[in-house]
Design a protein around this motif. Structure first.
Motif, PDB file in Angstrom:
ATOM      1  N   GLN A  15       0.812  -1.171  -0.158  1.00 27.92           N
ATOM      2  CA  GLN A  15      -0.054   0.056  -0.021  1.00 27.92           C
ATOM      3  C   GLN A  15       0.871   1.161  -0.050  1.00 27.92           C
ATOM      4  O   GLN A  15       0.574   2.254  -0.714  1.00 27.92           O
ATOM      5  CB  GLN A  15      -1.025   0.129   1.322  1.00 27.92           C
ATOM      6  N   SER A  27      -3.086   5.471   4.091  1.00 28.95           N
ATOM      7  CA  SER A  27      -4.551   5.410   4.977  1.00 28.95           C
ATOM      8  C   SER A  27      -5.747   5.409   4.222  1.00 28.95           C
ATOM      9  O   SER A  27      -6.849   4.617   4.221  1.00 28.95           O
ATOM     10  CB  SER A  27      -4.662   5.958   6.115  1.00 28.95           C
ATOM     11  N   ASP A  28      -5.734   6.225   3.340  1.00 29.98           N
ATOM     12  CA  ASP A  28      -7.050   6.509   2.261  1.00 29.98           C
ATOM     13  C   ASP A  28      -6.880   5.353   1.337  1.00 29.98           C
ATOM     14  O   ASP A  28      -8.129   4.852   1.039  1.00 29.98           O
ATOM     15  CB  ASP A  28      -6.967   7.937   1.517  1.00 29.98           C
ATOM     16  N   TYR A  29      -5.869   5.079   0.802  1.00 36.82           N
ATOM     17  CA  TYR A  29      -6.070   3.798  -0.042  1.00 36.82           C
ATOM     18  C   TYR A  29      -6.412   2.552   0.514  1.00 36.82           C
ATOM     19  O   TYR A  29      -7.166   1.787  -0.098  1.00 36.82           O
ATOM     20  CB  TYR A  29      -4.477   3.557  -0.671  1.00 36.82           C
ATOM     21  N   SER A  30      -5.879   2.387   1.803  1.00 38.66           N
ATOM     22  CA  SER A  30      -6.390   1.364   2.702  1.00 38.66           C
ATOM     23  C   SER A  30      -7.875   1.167   2.733  1.00 38.66           C
ATOM     24  O   SER A  30      -8.517   0.130   2.481  1.00 38.66           O
ATOM     25  CB  SER A  30      -5.744   1.381   3.863  1.00 38.66           C
ATOM     26  N   LYS A  31      -8.587   2.579   2.978  1.00 33.58           N
ATOM     27  CA  LYS A  31      -9.873   2.239   3.179  1.00 33.58           C
ATOM     28  C   LYS A  31     -10.507   2.353   1.701  1.00 33.58           C
ATOM     29  O   LYS A  31     -11.479   1.615   1.718  1.00 33.58           O
ATOM     30  CB  LYS A  31     -10.233   3.641   3.714  1.00 33.58           C
ATOM     31  N   GLU A  33      -9.377   0.338  -0.528  1.00 32.71           N
ATOM     32  CA  GLU A  33      -9.316  -0.988  -0.845  1.00 32.71           C
ATOM     33  C   GLU A  33     -10.245  -1.954  -0.293  1.00 32.71           C
ATOM     34  O   GLU A  33     -10.839  -3.056  -0.377  1.00 32.71           O
ATOM     35  CB  GLU A  33      -8.039  -1.525  -0.651  1.00 32.71           C
ATOM     36  N   GLN A  34     -10.712  -1.654   1.031  1.00 30.44           N
ATOM     37  CA  GLN A  34     -11.525  -2.058   1.932  1.00 30.44           C
ATOM     38  C   GLN A  34     -13.009  -2.090   1.823  1.00 30.44           C
ATOM     39  O   GLN A  34     -14.166  -2.666   2.499  1.00 30.44           O
ATOM     40  CB  GLN A  34     -11.159  -2.058   3.669  1.00 30.44           C
ATOM     41  N   LYS A  36     -14.403   0.792   2.427  1.00 31.92           N
ATOM     42  CA  LYS A  36     -14.962   1.863   3.429  1.00 31.92           C
ATOM     43  C   LYS A  36     -14.946   3.442   2.988  1.00 31.92           C
ATOM     44  O   LYS A  36     -15.260   3.995   3.691  1.00 31.92           O
ATOM     45  CB  LYS A  36     -14.052   1.712   4.609  1.00 31.92           C
ATOM     46  N   ARG A  37     -14.434   3.474   1.701  1.00 36.74           N
ATOM     47  CA  ARG A  37     -14.565   4.893   1.197  1.00 36.74           C
ATOM     48  C   ARG A  37     -14.405   4.948  -0.439  1.00 36.74           C
ATOM     49  O   ARG A  37     -13.582   3.641  -0.893  1.00 36.74           O
ATOM     50  CB  ARG A  37     -12.861   5.632   1.435  1.00 36.74           C
TER      51      ARG A  37
END
Length: 74
Positions: A15, A27-31, A33-34, A36-37
């Motif tokens: 990431q 952290s935005d990319y993680s969200k 990918e999940q 959540k965003r």
């Protein structure tokens, strides 16, 4: 978005590497990918270019992960 994670892992990108390639905070990319965003149009474009796929594939509009040929500017 399992497609994002699958493509990222196939390319052996972390990431943090995606952050470097796209300019999207890890952290935005993680969200994203999940799931959540949602990603913006511009973020989708950057991610598609970094992962070598199409925006349609990331959006689930096609099952073909191959990118479209790009038009050349003259």
């Amino acid at each position: 978005m399992s497609r994002l994670r699958k493509l990222r892992e196939e390319r052996k990108f972390t990431q943090v590497k995606m952050q470097m390639l796209t300019g999207i905070d890890q952290s935005d990319y993680s969200k994203i990918e999940q799931g959540k965003r949602n990603m913006s149009f511009e973020q989708c474009k950057r991610i598609a270019l970094a992962l070598g796929t199409s925006m349609d594939y990331l959006a689930g509009l096609t099952d073909d992960p191959e990118p479209y040929s790009r038009s050349s500017e003259k």
